[in-house]
Design a protein around this motif. Sequence first.
Motif, PDB file in Angstrom:
ATOM      1  N   LEU A 153      20.273  96.028  48.037  1.00 34.89           N
ATOM      2  CA  LEU A 153      20.193  94.862  47.147  1.00 34.89           C
ATOM      3  C   LEU A 153      19.891  93.592  47.932  1.00 34.89           C
ATOM      4  O   LEU A 153      19.072  92.777  47.505  1.00 34.89           O
ATOM      5  CB  LEU A 153      21.497  94.692  46.366  1.00 34.89           C
ATOM      6  CG  LEU A 153      21.585  95.417  45.029  1.00 34.89           C
ATOM      7  CD1 LEU A 153      22.859  95.009  44.299  1.00 34.89           C
ATOM      8  CD2 LEU A 153      20.372  95.086  44.156  1.00 34.89           C
ATOM      9  N   VAL A 181      28.945 104.592  48.762  1.00 30.90           N
ATOM     10  CA  VAL A 181      27.958 104.208  47.756  1.00 30.90           C
ATOM     11  C   VAL A 181      27.803 102.692  47.743  1.00 30.90           C
ATOM     12  O   VAL A 181      26.682 102.168  47.726  1.00 30.90           O
ATOM     13  CB  VAL A 181      28.369 104.735  46.368  1.00 30.90           C
ATOM     14  CG1 VAL A 181      27.425 104.215  45.305  1.00 30.90           C
ATOM     15  CG2 VAL A 181      28.395 106.251  46.371  1.00 30.90           C
ATOM     16  N   VAL A 182      28.928 101.988  47.792  1.00 30.60           N
ATOM     17  CA  VAL A 182      28.887 100.529  47.774  1.00 30.60           C
ATOM     18  C   VAL A 182      28.104  99.999  48.980  1.00 30.60           C
ATOM     19  O   VAL A 182      27.231  99.133  48.850  1.00 30.60           O
ATOM     20  CB  VAL A 182      30.320  99.953  47.784  1.00 30.60           C
ATOM     21  CG1 VAL A 182      30.286  98.453  48.031  1.00 30.60           C
ATOM     22  CG2 VAL A 182      31.011 100.265  46.473  1.00 30.60           C
ATOM     23  N   SER A 190      25.748 101.352  50.641  1.00 37.82           N
ATOM     24  CA  SER A 190      24.315 101.553  50.470  1.00 37.82           C
ATOM     25  C   SER A 190      23.731 100.570  49.470  1.00 37.82           C
ATOM     26  O   SER A 190      22.688  99.948  49.723  1.00 37.82           O
ATOM     27  CB  SER A 190      24.046 102.979  49.990  1.00 37.82           C
ATOM     28  OG  SER A 190      24.765 103.894  50.778  1.00 37.82           O
ATOM     29  N   ILE A 191      24.400 100.433  48.341  1.00 35.29           N
ATOM     30  CA  ILE A 191      23.874  99.536  47.312  1.00 35.29           C
ATOM     31  C   ILE A 191      23.747  98.117  47.855  1.00 35.29           C
ATOM     32  O   ILE A 191      22.731  97.442  47.670  1.00 35.29           O
ATOM     33  CB  ILE A 191      24.779  99.558  46.062  1.00 35.29           C
ATOM     34  CG1 ILE A 191      24.698 100.933  45.398  1.00 35.29           C
ATOM     35  CG2 ILE A 191      24.377  98.472  45.075  1.00 35.29           C
ATOM     36  CD1 ILE A 191      25.613 101.090  44.212  1.00 35.29           C
ATOM     37  N   TYR A 197      18.899 100.865  57.989  1.00 35.02           N
ATOM     38  CA  TYR A 197      20.050 101.365  57.229  1.00 35.02           C
ATOM     39  C   TYR A 197      20.949 102.196  58.130  1.00 35.02           C
ATOM     40  O   TYR A 197      22.172 102.047  58.137  1.00 35.02           O
ATOM     41  CB  TYR A 197      19.562 102.196  56.042  1.00 35.02           C
ATOM     42  CG  TYR A 197      20.660 102.825  55.231  1.00 35.02           C
ATOM     43  CD1 TYR A 197      21.509 102.045  54.443  1.00 35.02           C
ATOM     44  CD2 TYR A 197      20.853 104.203  55.240  1.00 35.02           C
ATOM     45  CE1 TYR A 197      22.520 102.611  53.703  1.00 35.02           C
ATOM     46  CE2 TYR A 197      21.870 104.783  54.499  1.00 35.02           C
ATOM     47  CZ  TYR A 197      22.698 103.987  53.728  1.00 35.02           C
ATOM     48  OH  TYR A 197      23.694 104.548  53.002  1.00 35.02           O
ATOM     49  N   GLN A 253      26.538  91.121  53.133  1.00 37.74           N
ATOM     50  CA  GLN A 253      26.845  92.543  53.165  1.00 37.74           C
ATOM     51  C   GLN A 253      28.318  92.784  53.466  1.00 37.74           C
ATOM     52  O   GLN A 253      29.022  93.485  52.741  1.00 37.74           O
ATOM     53  CB  GLN A 253      26.009  93.243  54.236  1.00 37.74           C
ATOM     54  CG  GLN A 253      24.583  93.489  53.818  1.00 37.74           C
ATOM     55  CD  GLN A 253      23.732  93.941  54.995  1.00 37.74           C
ATOM     56  OE1 GLN A 253      24.225  94.075  56.109  1.00 37.74           O
ATOM     57  NE2 GLN A 253      22.465  94.162  54.741  1.00 37.74           N
ATOM     58  N   SER A 293      34.672  94.922  47.841  1.00 36.91           N
ATOM     59  CA  SER A 293      34.654  96.236  47.194  1.00 36.91           C
ATOM     60  C   SER A 293      35.787  97.094  47.720  1.00 36.91           C
ATOM     61  O   SER A 293      36.447  97.808  46.966  1.00 36.91           O
ATOM     62  CB  SER A 293      33.343  96.957  47.444  1.00 36.91           C
ATOM     63  OG  SER A 293      32.293  96.066  47.399  1.00 36.91           O
ATOM     64  N   SER A 324      33.280 106.337  47.246  1.00 43.22           N
ATOM     65  CA  SER A 324      32.829 105.148  46.521  1.00 43.22           C
ATOM     66  C   SER A 324      32.418 104.068  47.505  1.00 43.22           C
ATOM     67  O   SER A 324      31.427 103.363  47.302  1.00 43.22           O
ATOM     68  CB  SER A 324      33.938 104.609  45.612  1.00 43.22           C
ATOM     69  OG  SER A 324      34.564 105.650  44.934  1.00 43.22           O
TER      70      SER A 324
END
Lengths: 329, 307
Positions: B26, B18-19, B21-22, B64, B274, B281, B15
């Motif tokens: 964003l 994923v966070v 990356s998002i 990234y 970020q 998170s 998870s």
Amino acid sequence: MAAAPLLVVEDLKTHFFTRRGVTKAVDGVSFTLHAGETLALVGESGSGKSVTCLSLVRLVPEPAGRIVGGRVLLEGEDLLTKSPGEMRRVRGKKIAMVLQDPMTSLNPALTIGTQVSEVVRLHQGLRGGALRERVLSALRRLRISAADTRLGQYPHQFSGGMRQRVSSAIGLSCEPRLLIADEPTTSLDVTIQAQYLELLKEVQAAAGVAIILVTHDFGIVAAIADRVAVMYAGRIVEMGTTLEVFNNPSHPYTRALLRCLPDVGLGRQQLVEIGGQPPDLSRLPAGCPFAPRCPERQSICEEQSPPTVSVGDGHLAECWATKAVGSQQ
Amino acid sequence: MWRYLIGRALQTLLSMLVVISIVFFLTRLSGNPVHLLLDVNASERDQQILMHHLGLDKPLPVQYGIYVMNIFVGDFGNSVLTRRPVTEHIWERLPATVELGFVAMFLSVLIGVPLGMYSAVHRGSMLDSAARVFAVLGQSMPAFWLGLMLILIFAVVLGLFPAGGRGGVENIVLPAFTLGYFTSAAILRLTRSAMLEVLGSDYIKFARLKGLHEQIVLWKHGLKNALLPVVTFAVMLFVQFLGGAVVTETVFAWPGLGRLILESITTRDYPIVQAGVLVLSALYLVGNLFVDVLYSYLNPRIRHARA
């Protein structure tokens, strides 16, 4: 019947006070029970069986429910005049109770060991090894195998039948004088039911405990009850030995109940039902509460409460139509 | 149990990825920080130089890759504005946020659970009604208004507590109450309804039939079952405090993480946003993991289903 009775209930009245009015859930119930005897309370849902039982231990749901009259004598002492503290020493110690649904009557968050031992510690004052021994023997008496490993387990690890045995073990752990079993087998499988009842009989014979068994199953009544009390609208309408009541049902309601039983020997047959609904206990009509549904209704039934008539040795019925037998005038 | 724990930990890691990356993509959508950093009249060339300097001229996948690699070695980059490492900024603010969250949580459990218990047991009493009014007020009063009113009454008029800033014990009272009132109300309501349900259960009736004292029935047989939903809820709220206390932090000039992130969003300070979102998170996911473990400890049914 020479010995003094264990339990005498005289004209017990428990009413519920709600916004809609007063519901007379129990309205003048009297009976006696001797040590080691089994009395079955039968009747439709809402006839006051469970409330009668809860009244005996004074755990009627408050504040709506209140015992408004009568006496409950256990070994000669009136339970209705005891203080809350004294009453707590009666519950679990002298009168134990087993509830209907074993899936919900044990606490899911506590181990079986904790739930059995807390009552033994409270009423027997045992600690440590003696406490553990007593708890184990209580479980073993109800044939719970591997009792010592079972102590650390939680209710969800037991089957329904096993849970009912655990509840009964808790109930019987402090050698009560009276065990009240409120439909203890209703939620069990039929085969488990028979097993459980056998076990109950056996333990009763060994411990000499009296049992009040609430049920609406006449098969169970026939299997284990010495006497039967049929309840309707908060009153006992017929009471007698099991044999007497089955052979000579003397109240139209009892006869109707017995007719509801399917007869296995006769093959396919129409099931009989009792027409109409049980009365609203907050608006009881004058006269006999069963009158509106009674096939043997007379005009007096709707005007005056029926008398209690004796139809045999200790066999009583509350009905205008029933003819008294024997030594009455 | 261990297998379950390891499985949950791996899920948490996934998870996180994923966070990460998002968050990265964003923030790139929110506009170019160079426009804010440079004067409106800056030349195209100046912009190019700054972009290059910040690494923003590289293709997105490369950016990234660098970003993810750096995170694994604990490097979140430097603030675009101050040029100081992002980790420094976060460490500066995190203790204040955690402190406020803890005190607020402690207050709300201390108020919510006993009041909820009492309300349930004495249902329909005067105190029950009072507690319910307290709960409705707590759930409907916005934090900014409550905070301002508290400042007005206790700081301006009575002068009992300072109006803002972080410092001694007296500084935390008003913000902690502002933040904790809403949750104490929520915890009160949850405890009350859970306890009411428990009180109507057969096992409570059975406990009374055993002749147990009413206090033992309530606290030993009742509370442990009623607390299950409350515990989950409280931990999740606590985690939310860490990130969501922006309003309270702003009203009381409390130097916390929420405010740092808010400020960084308005200045398009990508690295801080970020990293901040990432920290929050991570806290949220760890909180979730913690709740699961705690829950299986409290609820034997779950413990055994997963063992």
